[in-house]
Design a protein around this motif. Structure first.
Motif, PDB file in Angstrom:
ATOM      1  N   HIS A 362       0.816  -1.214   0.000  1.00  0.00           N
ATOM      2  CA  HIS A 362       0.000   0.000   0.000  1.00  0.00           C
ATOM      3  C   HIS A 362       0.849   1.263   0.000  1.00  0.00           C
ATOM      4  O   HIS A 362       0.503   2.256  -0.635  1.00  0.00           O
ATOM      5  N   GLY A 363       1.957   1.221   0.739  1.00  0.00           N
ATOM      6  CA  GLY A 363       2.788   2.413   0.886  1.00  0.00           C
ATOM      7  C   GLY A 363       3.485   2.794  -0.415  1.00  0.00           C
ATOM      8  O   GLY A 363       3.452   3.971  -0.819  1.00  0.00           O
ATOM      9  N   ALA A 381      -2.467  20.275  -2.043  1.00  0.00           N
ATOM     10  CA  ALA A 381      -1.513  21.258  -1.524  1.00  0.00           C
ATOM     11  C   ALA A 381      -0.426  20.628  -0.660  1.00  0.00           C
ATOM     12  O   ALA A 381       0.727  21.026  -0.715  1.00  0.00           O
ATOM     13  N   LYS A 382      -0.808  19.679   0.160  1.00  0.00           N
ATOM     14  CA  LYS A 382       0.173  19.172   1.121  1.00  0.00           C
ATOM     15  C   LYS A 382       0.836  17.866   0.677  1.00  0.00           C
ATOM     16  O   LYS A 382       1.111  16.991   1.490  1.00  0.00           O
ATOM     17  N   ALA A 383       1.110  17.750  -0.616  1.00  0.00           N
ATOM     18  CA  ALA A 383       1.664  16.496  -1.148  1.00  0.00           C
ATOM     19  C   ALA A 383       3.024  16.180  -0.543  1.00  0.00           C
ATOM     20  O   ALA A 383       3.353  15.010  -0.310  1.00  0.00           O
ATOM     21  N   GLY A 384       3.818  17.222  -0.270  1.00  0.00           N
ATOM     22  CA  GLY A 384       5.143  16.991   0.310  1.00  0.00           C
ATOM     23  C   GLY A 384       5.049  16.316   1.664  1.00  0.00           C
ATOM     24  O   GLY A 384       5.766  15.353   1.956  1.00  0.00           O
ATOM     25  N   ALA A 385       4.132  16.815   2.485  1.00  0.00           N
ATOM     26  CA  ALA A 385       3.951  16.232   3.815  1.00  0.00           C
ATOM     27  C   ALA A 385       3.413  14.813   3.703  1.00  0.00           C
ATOM     28  O   ALA A 385       3.780  13.926   4.481  1.00  0.00           O
ATOM     29  N   ARG A 386       2.538  14.597   2.713  1.00  0.00           N
ATOM     30  CA  ARG A 386       1.983  13.261   2.483  1.00  0.00           C
ATOM     31  C   ARG A 386       3.121  12.284   2.161  1.00  0.00           C
ATOM     32  O   ARG A 386       3.152  11.170   2.679  1.00  0.00           O
ATOM     33  N   ALA A 392       7.640   7.393   6.149  1.00  0.00           N
ATOM     34  CA  ALA A 392       7.796   6.896   7.518  1.00  0.00           C
ATOM     35  C   ALA A 392       6.965   5.634   7.738  1.00  0.00           C
ATOM     36  O   ALA A 392       7.366   4.736   8.480  1.00  0.00           O
ATOM     37  N   LEU A 393       5.797   5.553   7.074  1.00  0.00           N
ATOM     38  CA  LEU A 393       4.923   4.377   7.253  1.00  0.00           C
ATOM     39  C   LEU A 393       5.475   3.138   6.567  1.00  0.00           C
ATOM     40  O   LEU A 393       5.126   2.015   6.920  1.00  0.00           O
ATOM     41  N   HIS A 402      13.357  -3.964   0.517  1.00  0.00           N
ATOM     42  CA  HIS A 402      12.867  -3.288  -0.693  1.00  0.00           C
ATOM     43  C   HIS A 402      12.153  -1.965  -0.394  1.00  0.00           C
ATOM     44  O   HIS A 402      12.484  -0.940  -0.989  1.00  0.00           O
ATOM     45  N   PRO A 403      11.174  -1.947   0.528  1.00  0.00           N
ATOM     46  CA  PRO A 403      10.505  -0.663   0.773  1.00  0.00           C
ATOM     47  C   PRO A 403      11.472   0.412   1.284  1.00  0.00           C
ATOM     48  O   PRO A 403      11.369   1.572   0.874  1.00  0.00           O
ATOM     49  N   ASP A 404      12.437   0.022   2.100  1.00  0.00           N
ATOM     50  CA  ASP A 404      13.393   0.999   2.627  1.00  0.00           C
ATOM     51  C   ASP A 404      14.256   1.578   1.501  1.00  0.00           C
ATOM     52  O   ASP A 404      14.518   2.776   1.453  1.00  0.00           O
TER      53      ASP A 404
END
Lengths: 458, 72
Positions: A362-363, A381-386, A392-393, A402-404
Motif C-alpha cells: 500500500h505504501g 496542496a500538502k503532497a510533500g507532507a503526504r 515513515a509508514l 525493498h521498501p526501505d
C-alpha cells in the motif's frame, strides 16, 4: 605471489594483474566471449595450495578466512558487509554448510555481475570453490538470472572445462541455478526460497541464512563479484589486496557507468577513486548532467552541483547520504526530466513489491500515486507532507529491505531535484517530461503473482 | 530478560485485533496494519501482549525475549 611469472605472460599488454595495479578482476578480459580455463590460468596462475591434503581442509579454510579478514574484503552485492565475518558465522553454525553465489543482479542499471560471469567465469568459480573451503561446504550453487544467457552459457562452459581438468585438491561440487530476473528475487531470503522450490519472494527472519538457510543448513550467500575478489586474495594475499583502495574499504570494485558518457559500461575502479576519473575512463561526458544516481534503485541521488570532488567510497559518499551499493553510477542527462523519471521509477518500484507485506504494497503504491500527481501538477496542496508521512509508514516495515531502498531513492530525488519538483507541483508537466526514459525500467519476464488482496482496504 | 513486540509483516493481514487488545503499544496505520512500539514491554503489559499474540488470526504478532529468537 605465485602467479607473477604467469602474469607477465598475460595476453593483456597492460600487464594484467600485476600486483598493486588495475585492472585486477578485469585483467585480460576478452573483447567478446568468455576467458577459457587455459587463459585464466595464464593470467592469474593456479590456485595456491593453502593447506596440505584433505585432512587439513579445516585449517586451510580457517587460514583463508583470516586472509580475507586481513584483506578487509566487503561484500559487493550492495550492503558492503564484511565477508570474513559472514564466513565465520556460517563456519561456526551447526551442520554442513552450503555456498550460494548470488549472480541474480536484479538491479536494472547494473551490468557488472553479468559481465563478470559472462567474460570471466573462472574467477567466480574459483571464488565459489574457495568460499566452500573457507566454511567447510562441499557444495556451491551459482545463481544466475535467466535473462543473462551469456552468463549462463559461459559458466556452463567453464564448469565443463573444469571437469576435464579437475583440481585434485578441490572437490567442491558446483552447479548452476537459473533464477527469475525480478527485482527482489536476488534478495538473500528470496533466493533461498526459490532454490528450495518456492517462489522467489523474501521470507521472514530469523532464522538467518547463516544459521538455517538452504535445506536448513548454514548457508553462505555471497555476491559473485565478492567471490571473484576472493579468488585473487587467495593467490596474492591480503597485503596485495590492500595496495588499492582506502584503509576502511580496501581493494577494487566493479561499477556500471551509464548515462551521457562516450563509453558506458562496466569499469573496475579503486575504492575511493574520484567520480571524475571514472567519467574520464568512460570517455568523458557527452552532455551536461543533472545529477548522479549512486548504488542502484535502492540508492541515492547526488545533484550535479554537489558532484564536484565526489569520491567513490562508502565512507566519502556517506556525507552525501549515498553509498556505492551494487556499484551503479548513473548520470541523468540535462535532456531528462528528473520529476518524470522519478515518478516512473516510483511506479516501477511499487510493482516490484513481492506483494507480501501490507505497508510495502500500500505504501509504495500511494507514494507512486502521489509522485505521479506532483509530476502532472495535480497534487493536493500538502503532497510533500503526504510523501514524508508515507515514507515513515513504509520504512522498516517489510520483511526485506525493498521498501526501505525505494523510500531512500525517492526521498533523495525530492531533495536533489527540489526546484524541479516544486515547479512541477505548481505548473504541471514540463517540455522534457515526454523525453524517453533514461532510467532503465525492465519489463517483467513473466507474469507476476497478483499482489496481495488481503487487508481491509484492498 | 525483557519482552518486545514484533510483527511478521508477511503473515499480517491487518485484522487489527492486536490494536484492540494492546492499545498501549499498538496502533493501526491508514491501511489497518499495526504500528508497533518495539521498546521492552513493561511487566504489567506482558500478559496482555501474550493475549494479543494468541488472538491474532494469522499468528503474526510475536512477543520475543531479548537475546532469544524463540517466539512465544
Amino acid at each position: 605471489m605465485s602467479s607473477s611469472s604467469a602474469v607477465t605472460e598475460a595476453p593483456d599488454p597492460r600487464g594484467g594483474a600485476l600486483p598493486g595495479t588495475l585492472p585486477r578482476l578485469l585483467a585480460g578480459i576478452p573483447p567478446e566471449g568468455a576467458m577459457s580455463l587455459e587463459e585464466h590460468l595464464a593470467v592469474h596462475g593456479p590456485l595456491p595450495e593453502l593447506g596440505g591434503g584433505r585432512r587439513r581442509d579445516r585449517d586451510e579454510g580457517a587460514r583463508l578466512v583470516e586472509e580475507i579478514e586481513r584483506a578487509g574484503l566487503l561484500g559487493h552485492g550492495g550492503a558492503a558487509f564484511p565477508t570474513a565475518r559472514k564466513m565465520r558465522a556460517v563456519a561456526a553454525a551447526r551442520g554442513r554448510a552450503i555456498v550460494v553465489a548470488n549472480g541474480a543482479e536484479g538491479e536494472p542499471a547494473s551490468r557488472k555481475d553479468r559481465t563478470l560471469m559472462a567474460s570471466l567465469p573462472h574467477l567466480v568459480l574459483d571464488g565459489a570453490s574457495l568460499a566452500a573451503t573457507a566454511v567447510g561446504a562441499s557444495e556451491a550453487i551459482v545463481c544466475v538470472c535467466g535473462s543473462a544467457p551469456a552468463s549462463l552459457q559461459a559458466l556452463n562452459g567453464a564448469l565443463e572445462e573444469r571437469e576435464l581438468r579437475p583440481d585434485p585438491r578441490r572437490s567442491t561440487s558446483i552447479r548452476l541455478a537459473e533464477v527469475p530476473g525480478d527485482y527482489v528475487a536476488g534478495e538473500e531470503s528470496a533466493l533461498l526460497k526459490h532454490l528450495a522450490g518456492g517462489a522467489a519472494t523474501p521470507t521472514f527472519r530469523p532464522p538467518m541464512p547463516y544459521e538455517q538457510g538452504l535445506r536448513r543448513r548454514p548457508t553462505l550467500i555471497q555476491n559473485v563479484e565478492t567471490l571473484a575478489h576472493i579468488a585473487l586474495i587467495a593467490r596474492h594475499g591480503a597485503a596485495w589486496f590492500r595496495r588499492l583502495g582506502t584503509a576502511s574499504e580496501p581493494g577494487s570494485a566493479l561499477v556500471t557507468l551509464s548515462g551521457p558518457v562516450a563509453h558506458p559500461g562496466v569499469y573496475e575502479i579503486e575504492h575511493g577513486a574520484s567520480l571524475s576519473s571514472l567519467i574520464e575512463a568512460g570517455g568523458g561526458a557527452t552532455a551536461g548532467f543533472r545529477g548522479a544516481l549512486l548504488g542502484g534503485y535502492g540508492g541515492s541521488w547526488i545533484a550535479a552541483e554537489r558532484l564536484h570532488g565526489v569520491a567513490l567510497s562508502n565512507e566519502h559518499l556517506a556525507a552525501h547520504g549515498a553509498s556505492l551499493g551494487a556499484g551503479v553510477v548513473l548520470l541523468l542527462s540535462d535532456e531528462a526530466c528528473p520529476v518524470a523519471e522519478t515518478a516512473r521509477v516510483a511506479r516501477w518500484l511499487a510493482l516490484q513489491s513481492a506483494g507480501q507485506c501490507g505497508p510495502c504494497v500500500h505504501g509504495l503504491d500511494s507514494l507512486a500515486a502521489t509522485l505521479a500527481q506532483i509530476a502532472t501538477g495535480s497534487a493536493p496542496a500538502k503532497a510533500g507532507a503526504r510523501i514524508e508521512r508515507l515514507a515513515a509508514l513504509v520504512s522498516r516495515r517489510g520483511a526485506c529491505g525493498h521498501p526501505d531502498g525505494a523510500v531512500s531513492l525517492l526521498l533523495s530525488a525530492l531533495e536533489s531535484f527540489s526546484v524541479e519538483f516544486a515547479d512541477h507541483a505548481r505548473h504541471g508537466a514540463c517540455e522534457r517530461c515526454a523525453s524517453p526514459s533514461e532510467l532503465p525500467l525492465p519489463r517483467r519476464s513473466q507474469a507476476k503473482a497478483e499482489p496481495s488482496t488481503r487487508g481491509p482496504f484492498a | 530478560m525483557s519482552e518486545r513486540l514484533r510483527v511478521n509483516p508477511i503473515a499480517c493481514e491487518a485484522h487489527g485485533m492486536c490494536a484492540e487488545l494492546l492499545p498501549e503499544r499498538i496502533t493501526l496505520d491508514e491501511w489497518g496494519y499495526p504500528l508497533i512500539d518495539g521498546r521492552p514491554l513493561e511487566p504489567r503489559l506482558v500478559q496482555n501482549a501474550l493475549r494479543a499474540a494468541q488472538a491474532c488470526p494469522t499468528f503474526a504478532l510475536l512477543v520475543e525475549r531479548d537475546g532469544d529468537n524463540r517466539r512465544r
